[in-house]
Design a protein around this motif. Sequence first.
Motif: not given
Length: 475
Positions: A72, A75, A128, A391
């Motif tokens: 998360l 991103q 990510g 994200a």
Amino acid sequence: MSVAIVCMVNRTDTLVTEFNNSLLNKDDLNDCVEFSGEWNVSDVPGTHRGGEFNWDTKVQGYILGGFFWGYLVSQIPAGWLATRFGGRRVFGWSIFIATICTLLTPIGAKTDYKLLIVLRVIVGMCNGTVFPAMHALFGHWSPPLERSKLTALTYSGTQAGIVITFPLGAYLCQNGFGGGWPSIFYVCGMASFLWFVLWMFFVSDSPVEHKRISHEEKEYIMASLVESAHKKNRKDLKVPWMAIIKSMPSNAIIVSNITSDWGGYTLLSYIPTYMNDVFKLNLTSNGILSALPYIAFWAMINVAGWVADFVRVRQLMSTTLTRKVFDAFGKIVPAVLMIALGYVECSATALAVVLLVLSVGLSGFQYSGFIVNHVDIAPAYAGILFGISNALSAIGGFVSPIIVGEITKEAQTRTEWQIVFYMSAGIYIFGAIFYVIFASGDLQPWAVETVPIDINNEENSGSDRLESMTLRDLS
């Protein structure tokens, strides 16, 4: 991790305790096991005596979800970094760090599950960067009418990796070196290091920087993609943040991404556990059968990509309609199949596998929907836009395992899994409806820039011919 954790955990201890503390009746068992009022070790489906960790379902949920906490937070920074400095370096070095953490995973697990979670968070942060960096690269490399199939071909590699690692992980759990499950992380880590070396050697951020591309191919690609992303110096990058946030086509992608990943992450994280605890498949069969949905996923991503570009080239559908149709199909049909999967009796293993394969496989049509849509509406900022949407969607990655763990904490019965599938199907359908209403396949005004582009690199030609166009001219 989703395969390894099945043989890492001492399921004899954890499941017998949870089963004995629950108030299950025979109807909940669906005739899967014999029930005589008190559970014995042999009664509990999917127990494995070899697991060395006594982690309950909540701890397992945090371990599986730790990856997505890291996923998360990286991103949006990854999208910005890839847009400014190039996707090649951001992608490559991030995976190098993830490789180190993967190799350290067995040590972390044996030291303390909290250290394991930290390592999983770091791996998530590094991974990510993958899709934002790739989208930044596609902003330089993919001609408009080839985007669907090129994106599908590239991103289907994710599913190919799952197809390989699920059965390989199951095999290594039982037969691997270093105690079985640790070999999963050693093998994957070494493979990732080899990939890193090849990536850094072969990949370039743009056709201009590529040393082995032909002049004809470079001219073709650059003539179809005249945008600010082709500048070598990106330090003057000005991102239209407010325009992105206010754009409904952008919001449609974000909502579609969130709802898609909720269902996808739930299945990805819990397919091995579901097969093990509901259908009582042994670990080797578990690994093979768990990979089948992703074989179908890989195939459908590529089929959908070719079909989407075909209908656009033949002008059978506009880009906007193509994205909406493929996205809706890739969500609604799997949602229906997911609900049906929850009602399959534990004795009907073949039917469950078929529904699972179709549900996961047909969701691959979304790759020709919202996944490639970032490059349609804002190729110059595709990496950043994907970073934003991915994200927010990663929230489902760490929330869904926790929620699934709570729902299935009593005994992981078919009744509990029905709740999980209904919830995921509802989220899928909401995302499809929102996307159909607000999505667009057209280049957005805030993404249009007029820049001079040197189509003939100085290394290939002495000409200083410049062409100044806008993205709208070529779209």
